[in-house]
Scaffold this motif. Structure first.
Motif, PDB file in Angstrom:
ATOM      1  N   UNK A   1       0.808  -1.188   0.000  1.00  0.00           N
ATOM      2  CA  UNK A   1       0.000   0.000   0.000  1.00  0.00           C
ATOM      3  C   UNK A   1       0.857   1.259   0.000  1.00  0.00           C
ATOM      4  N   UNK A   2       1.999   1.237   0.659  1.00  0.00           N
ATOM      5  CA  UNK A   2       2.850   2.438   0.676  1.00  0.00           C
ATOM      6  C   UNK A   2       3.375   2.747  -0.713  1.00  0.00           C
ATOM      7  N   UNK A   3       3.546   1.719  -1.523  1.00  0.00           N
ATOM      8  CA  UNK A   3       4.074   1.929  -2.870  1.00  0.00           C
ATOM      9  C   UNK A   3       2.972   1.949  -3.924  1.00  0.00           C
ATOM     10  N   UNK A  14      11.320 -12.443   3.173  1.00  0.00           N
ATOM     11  CA  UNK A  14      11.163 -11.173   2.466  1.00  0.00           C
ATOM     12  C   UNK A  14       9.724 -10.678   2.576  1.00  0.00           C
ATOM     13  N   UNK A  15       8.756 -11.589   2.470  1.00  0.00           N
ATOM     14  CA  UNK A  15       7.345 -11.213   2.636  1.00  0.00           C
ATOM     15  C   UNK A  15       7.127 -10.583   4.001  1.00  0.00           C
ATOM     16  N   UNK A  16       7.713 -11.175   5.015  1.00  0.00           N
ATOM     17  CA  UNK A  16       7.563 -10.645   6.373  1.00  0.00           C
ATOM     18  C   UNK A  16       8.254  -9.291   6.515  1.00  0.00           C
ATOM     19  N   UNK A  17       9.371  -9.103   5.826  1.00  0.00           N
ATOM     20  CA  UNK A  17      10.045  -7.802   5.847  1.00  0.00           C
ATOM     21  C   UNK A  17       9.158  -6.740   5.204  1.00  0.00           C
ATOM     22  N   UNK A  18       8.468  -7.092   4.137  1.00  0.00           N
ATOM     23  CA  UNK A  18       7.540  -6.172   3.484  1.00  0.00           C
ATOM     24  C   UNK A  18       6.449  -5.751   4.461  1.00  0.00           C
ATOM     25  N   UNK A  23       4.021  -1.503   7.914  1.00  0.00           N
ATOM     26  CA  UNK A  23       3.441  -1.083   9.189  1.00  0.00           C
ATOM     27  C   UNK A  23       4.380  -0.218  10.028  1.00  0.00           C
ATOM     28  N   UNK A  24       5.578   0.036   9.529  1.00  0.00           N
ATOM     29  CA  UNK A  24       6.535   0.881  10.253  1.00  0.00           C
ATOM     30  C   UNK A  24       6.169   2.346  10.043  1.00  0.00           C
ATOM     31  N   UNK A  25       5.854   3.038  11.109  1.00  0.00           N
ATOM     32  CA  UNK A  25       5.413   4.432  10.997  1.00  0.00           C
ATOM     33  C   UNK A  25       6.524   5.364  10.518  1.00  0.00           C
ATOM     34  N   UNK A  26       7.766   4.952  10.603  1.00  0.00           N
ATOM     35  CA  UNK A  26       8.887   5.775  10.147  1.00  0.00           C
ATOM     36  C   UNK A  26       9.191   5.574   8.660  1.00  0.00           C
ATOM     37  N   UNK A 118       4.076  -9.954  14.404  1.00  0.00           N
ATOM     38  CA  UNK A 118       2.780 -10.554  14.746  1.00  0.00           C
ATOM     39  C   UNK A 118       1.704  -9.474  14.844  1.00  0.00           C
ATOM     40  N   UNK A 119       2.020  -8.381  15.509  1.00  0.00           N
ATOM     41  CA  UNK A 119       1.073  -7.274  15.628  1.00  0.00           C
ATOM     42  C   UNK A 119       0.764  -6.662  14.263  1.00  0.00           C
ATOM     43  N   UNK A 120       1.782  -6.556  13.419  1.00  0.00           N
ATOM     44  CA  UNK A 120       1.607  -5.972  12.091  1.00  0.00           C
ATOM     45  C   UNK A 120       0.622  -6.786  11.265  1.00  0.00           C
ATOM     46  N   UNK A 121       0.775  -8.116  11.274  1.00  0.00           N
ATOM     47  CA  UNK A 121      -0.165  -8.956  10.524  1.00  0.00           C
ATOM     48  C   UNK A 121      -1.584  -8.818  11.067  1.00  0.00           C
ATOM     49  N   UNK A 122      -1.712  -8.755  12.368  1.00  0.00           N
ATOM     50  CA  UNK A 122      -3.035  -8.601  12.974  1.00  0.00           C
ATOM     51  C   UNK A 122      -3.671  -7.264  12.575  1.00  0.00           C
ATOM     52  N   UNK A 123      -2.893  -6.190  12.651  1.00  0.00           N
ATOM     53  CA  UNK A 123      -3.438  -4.855  12.409  1.00  0.00           C
ATOM     54  C   UNK A 123      -3.576  -4.505  10.922  1.00  0.00           C
ATOM     55  N   UNK A 124      -2.827  -5.173  10.064  1.00  0.00           N
ATOM     56  CA  UNK A 124      -2.819  -4.827   8.650  1.00  0.00           C
ATOM     57  C   UNK A 124      -4.213  -4.907   8.027  1.00  0.00           C
ATOM     58  N   UNK A 125      -4.982  -5.916   8.407  1.00  0.00           N
ATOM     59  CA  UNK A 125      -6.324  -6.056   7.824  1.00  0.00           C
ATOM     60  C   UNK A 125      -7.189  -4.843   8.152  1.00  0.00           C
ATOM     61  N   UNK A 126      -6.973  -4.242   9.316  1.00  0.00           N
ATOM     62  CA  UNK A 126      -7.741  -3.056   9.678  1.00  0.00           C
ATOM     63  C   UNK A 126      -7.252  -1.833   8.915  1.00  0.00           C
ATOM     64  N   UNK A 127      -5.986  -1.780   8.641  1.00  0.00           N
ATOM     65  CA  UNK A 127      -5.433  -0.682   7.849  1.00  0.00           C
ATOM     66  C   UNK A 127      -6.056  -0.696   6.458  1.00  0.00           C
TER      67      UNK A 127
END
Length: 141
Positions: A1-3, A14-18, A23-26, A118-127
């Motif tokens: 989504x950022x790109x 690599x998928x997990x790094x993406x 989800x990194x706010x910086x 783990x938190x990123x995967x959980x929250x991504x669907x809400x994003x």
């Protein structure tokens, strides 16, 4: 989504790094396989190296010394076994980064597969839902 485009990856790490960058706010944006770095190996043969990602930080962070990151994602065991093979590639990446005012980082599963992921995967669907809802709201005007 950022790109605003589909991102290609070659491994689950690599998928997990993406996901971490998404989800990194910086993180402002990132690009997969962003550059081809040419170098000469110790035998004199011309080689090319393509790192996995280039990550850019939000503008305000640049003034705080945050340089764009050229990232190689590797499993720690692979690094341990094959570091001799990778060493020249990594040296070429470090030299490339010095010239371009970037930083080079090798990131392993120890830095990626964390509670943040783990938190990123959980929250991504809400994003995704929030962005989709915002787009619908904007279309209705």
């Amino acid at each position: 989504m950022k790109n605003n485009s589909e991102v290609i990856f070659e491994s689950s790490l690599e998928r997990d790094m993406i996901m971490m960058m998404e989800m990194d706010k910086f993180c402002h944006s990132y690009h997969e396989q962003p550059v081809k770095i040419s170098f000469t190996d110790k035998t004199g043969k011309k080689r090319n190296y393509v790192p996995d990602f280039l990550m850019f930080f939000h503008q305000g962070l640049k003034s705080e010394g945050m340089k764009p990151l050229l990232i190689e994602v590797k499993y720690r065991e692979d690094l341990r076994k094959n570091f001799g093979e990778y060493k020249e590639k990594f040296r070429a990446a470090i030299d490339f980064c010095k010239i371009n005012n970037y930083e080079f980082r090798i990131i392993t599963e120890y830095e990626i597969r964390t509670q943040f992921l783990e938190n990123a995967y959980f929250l991504y669907r809400y994003k995704k839902i929030m962005i989709w809802s915002w787009e619908i709201l904007m279309l209705s005007f």
